[in-house]
Motif scaffolding. Structure first.
Motif, PDB file in Angstrom:
ATOM      1  N   HIS A 168       0.802  -1.229   0.000  1.00 34.08           N
ATOM      2  CA  HIS A 168       0.000   0.000   0.000  1.00 34.08           C
ATOM      3  C   HIS A 168       0.832   1.275   0.000  1.00 34.08           C
ATOM      4  O   HIS A 168       0.295   2.381   0.104  1.00 34.08           O
ATOM      5  N   HIS A 169       2.138   1.144  -0.109  1.00 32.93           N
ATOM      6  CA  HIS A 169       3.011   2.322  -0.211  1.00 32.93           C
ATOM      7  C   HIS A 169       3.984   2.121  -1.368  1.00 32.93           C
ATOM      8  O   HIS A 169       5.193   2.001  -1.151  1.00 32.93           O
ATOM      9  N   PRO A 170       3.473   2.075  -2.585  1.00 32.22           N
ATOM     10  CA  PRO A 170       4.347   1.802  -3.731  1.00 32.22           C
ATOM     11  C   PRO A 170       5.332   2.933  -3.970  1.00 32.22           C
ATOM     12  O   PRO A 170       5.093   4.084  -3.597  1.00 32.22           O
ATOM     13  N   SER A 386      -5.099   1.179   9.420  1.00 29.61           N
ATOM     14  CA  SER A 386      -4.638   2.061  10.496  1.00 29.61           C
ATOM     15  C   SER A 386      -3.473   1.464  11.279  1.00 29.61           C
ATOM     16  O   SER A 386      -2.771   2.182  11.994  1.00 29.61           O
ATOM     17  N   THR A 387      -3.263   0.163  11.188  1.00 34.11           N
ATOM     18  CA  THR A 387      -2.164  -0.475  11.922  1.00 34.11           C
ATOM     19  C   THR A 387      -0.964  -0.779  11.027  1.00 34.11           C
ATOM     20  O   THR A 387       0.014  -1.368  11.497  1.00 34.11           O
ATOM     21  N   GLU A 388      -1.024  -0.393   9.764  1.00 33.73           N
ATOM     22  CA  GLU A 388       0.091  -0.658   8.853  1.00 33.73           C
ATOM     23  C   GLU A 388       1.312   0.191   9.214  1.00 33.73           C
ATOM     24  O   GLU A 388       1.206   1.226   9.875  1.00 33.73           O
ATOM     25  N   LEU A 389       2.454  -0.256   8.735  1.00 29.96           N
ATOM     26  CA  LEU A 389       3.639   0.599   8.778  1.00 29.96           C
ATOM     27  C   LEU A 389       3.402   1.793   7.870  1.00 29.96           C
ATOM     28  O   LEU A 389       2.824   1.656   6.782  1.00 29.96           O
ATOM     29  N   THR A 390       3.841   2.947   8.293  1.00 29.62           N
ATOM     30  CA  THR A 390       3.623   4.157   7.513  1.00 29.62           C
ATOM     31  C   THR A 390       4.670   4.288   6.416  1.00 29.62           C
ATOM     32  O   THR A 390       5.704   3.605   6.427  1.00 29.62           O
ATOM     33  N   ALA A 391       4.412   5.207   5.491  1.00 28.09           N
ATOM     34  CA  ALA A 391       5.381   5.480   4.432  1.00 28.09           C
ATOM     35  C   ALA A 391       6.701   5.971   5.027  1.00 28.09           C
ATOM     36  O   ALA A 391       7.783   5.628   4.539  1.00 28.09           O
ATOM     37  N   ALA A 392       6.616   6.773   6.099  1.00 24.37           N
ATOM     38  CA  ALA A 392       7.840   7.276   6.742  1.00 24.37           C
ATOM     39  C   ALA A 392       8.647   6.139   7.348  1.00 24.37           C
ATOM     40  O   ALA A 392       9.885   6.134   7.287  1.00 24.37           O
TER      41      ALA A 392
END
Length: 616
Positions: A168-170, A386-392
């Protein structure tokens, strides 16, 4: 494969789940769902945990000891610990073991002797103490090896990678991280096969909570995943058995499972899930209970019963859910508790003993699939997003590749360091971080960054004070300190003079090689041309690309090869010698030209001299 109708399964599940909230003794017995049909399913037996092994190690080669950020796994592996109970409960049963390869590799590292960091902020392997779980890890591995003998063992992507977070963060960061995880697969499989003494299978993916979408399946395909454990979220047609996604070489098979069983098992907790046994009082597992996973969002009190056998009422409830199953696989929660594992094991025994449960392997659970599709990323459940690792967070992990690339330039053999850093990066992408406190993943990841920056800073020039030269040609020693635990090469030492007319550097470039944990001194030849002060600047450069390494080191050189006082003394001495020689020669000439003794010229000031000469 015999199946129950969806409506009937819903009714039975509702009755059973309703009973789970009732008082003991009012539960619906398994006979409520009695039927002549046989339930065919593959039971997943998860062996996963939150990662704790860092990229650092104390020592080098075969004697190197891995450094862990905490000694949590020691308690989980010990007798009575969660992972020990899970392994023991699965032994002897026809289950499909689903294993995080990194956990097995970490256990082997502990069994070989390991270290535990003394402080949260230190990345120096010297700042560590001997771990307390060596024997516990050895015993656990022996139990695991015995339990999986002759069984199907499936390996998840390294460190149980969070497929959805990556998907989800391509972008370039995700591409790099995907390549890192994929690159670990073959080596990890070889290691696990050797440790367990059995062949394992790859290609199984387990997205968080089994939720799928088009981006998750595409990302998992890049990691070689051909089978996906799916809860049904995002999968069509709904309620179908195995579902084929895609076609040709890119085809994947989704294996739906019943989330009612998963939820029921997640509510069966150990008597004290926050206090896994530990072989020593220090360090101990986290008091928050977040070392493996946080408690279920809707926990119930711990199941009654003694430590040796599961609660009969809980076994009855799980048995009823097994009998109502209409899915190809049965999937417990990732953080399956020891008590829940015992309960599930007892329910499986009840089903197989009574003849209505036929356990299969995962490879046969995907028979007769139907064609299907997955939804778009926009339809992915918001509670999971909401619990995924963020792009940062992903960017921070990917940033460690830059530090690794810098360090690798100067290592004589960078393979070991590259492998350890890649593994630590993959651990920072684990699905387990979803169930930990905020910031735990970031703290773990920052250890890798600190390890790399500290390693780079450990290779440096030793500062010098003022150097005094007392001759025209001389050598100046410049020392490179290698605090790394392995040899370095690929470095070049360059020196420049601030005043080449006064002090010339004859060795402007010298290659540098240094053994691990040692210093290397290079003698730099210089020529002093005039008295006075000059400034020399030394700096390291990488030979692969000519880039500077570390900060430059500048020091003063005081040239005093010939002092003015020495010149005056030497000149006076030479002058006296010349005058003495001239005086002597004059006397010799006068004596040779004088008249015979007795003549009128014998009188005078020099007569004594002449008389003396005659007497000679």
């Amino acid at each position: 494969m015999a199946r129950y109708g969806a409506a009937r399964a819903w009714i039975v599940s509702a009755v059973v789940l309703g009973a789970s909230a009732a008082l003991p003794g009012t539960v619906t017995p398994a006979s409520a769902a009695d039927d002549d049909a046989t339930v065919h399913a593959s039971v997943v037996w998860p062996v996963v945990a939150t990662p704790h092994m860092t990229a650092a190690a104390l020592g080098s080669g075969s004697s190197a000891q891995a450094v862990f950020d905490a000694d949590t796994l020691a308690g989980l592996f010990a007798d009575g610990g969660r992972l020990r109970e899970v392994v023991d409960a699965g032994k002897g049963r026809e289950v499909s073991w689903v294993v995080d390869p990194d956990l097995v590799i970490a256990a082997q590292a502990m069994a070989n002797g390991y270290r535990v960091a003394d402080s949260a902020g230190s990345s120096n392997p010297q700042d560590s103490s001997q771990g307390a779980g060596q024997n516990a890890a050895r015993t656990w591995l022996a139990h695991l090896k015995d339990a999986v003998e002759g069984r199907d063992v499936w390996l998840l992507p390294y460190a149980d990678t969070d497929l959805a977070s990556l998907a989800h963060h391509p972008g370039p960061d995700t591409d790099d991280l995907t390549e890192v995880v994929a690159g670990l697969a073959d080596g990890a499989k070889e290691q696990v096969d050797r440790i367990l003494g059995t062949g394992t299978r790859a290609g199984l993916g387990w997205p968080a909570d089994g939720a799928l979408d088009s981006e998750v399946t595409a990302l998992s395909a890049k990691l070689g995943v051909t089978r996906l454990l799916a809860s049904g979220a995002g999968l069509a047609p709904a309620g179908a058995d195995p579902v084929t996604l895609g076609s040709g070489d890119d085809a994947q098979t989704a294996l739906p499972y019943d989330t009612d069983l998963t939820t029921a098992l997640s509510r069966i907790e150990d008597a004290d899930p926050t206090a896994s046994p530990s072989p020593s009082p220090s360090p101990s597992p986290s008091p928050t209970g977040t070392d493996d996973a946080s408690p279920s969002p809707s926990p119930s009190p711990a199941e009654p019963g003694d430590a040796d056998s599961p609660d009969p009422a809980a076994v009855t409830r799980i048995t009823a859910l097994l009998k109502a199953n209409t899915r190809p696989v049965l999937v417990p929660p990732r953080d399956l508790s020891g008590t829940a594992a015992q309960t599930l094991g007892a329910a499986l025994d009840a089903g197989t003993d009574d003849g209505w449960l036929d356990l299969e392997g995962i490879r046969t659970s995907d028979d007769d699939p139907v064609d299907g599709t997955v939804g778009a990323s926009a339809d992915y459940p918001s509670r999971l997003r909401s619990t995924e690792l963020t792009a940062a967070q992903l960017t921070a992990v990917a940033g460690d590749l830059d530090g690794l690339a810098t360090l690798s330039k100067v290592l004589a053999d960078p393979k070991t360091t590259t492998a350890s850093v890649h593994a630590a990066m993959a651990r920072a992408l684990s699905t387990a971080w979803r169930d930990t406190d905020d910031g735990e993943q970031e703290t773990f990841q920052q250890r890798t960054s600190a390890f790399l920056s500290t390693s780079v800073a450990s290779l440096r020039l030793v500062p010098k004070t003022t150097v005094t030269l007392t001759s025209g040609d001389a050598t100046i020693p410049v020392t490179v300190d290698n605090a790394l635990q392995q040899p370095v090469s690929g470095l070049e030492l360059r020196l420049t003079s601030s005043d080449a007319e006064r002090l010339r550097v004859n060795d402007g470039k010298l290659s540098v090689e240094a053994a691990g944990s040692a210093s290397h001194t290079s003698p730099i030849r210089v020529t002093a041309k005039a008295n006075g002060k000059a400034e020399l600047t030394a700096r390291l450069y990488t030979t692969s690309d000519g880039r500077p390494w570390g900060e430059p080191m500048t020091f003063d050189v005081d040239v005093t090869s010939v002092s003015s006082g020495a010149i005056a003394v030497v000149a006076t001495g030479i002058g006296l010698i010349v005058l003495a020689a001239a005086f002597r020669m004059r006397r010799v000439r006068r004596r040779r030209g004088a008249p015979q003794a007795g003549g009128p010229q014998d009188t005078g000031g020099t007569g004594g001299t002449g008389g003396s000469a005659g007497q000679d």
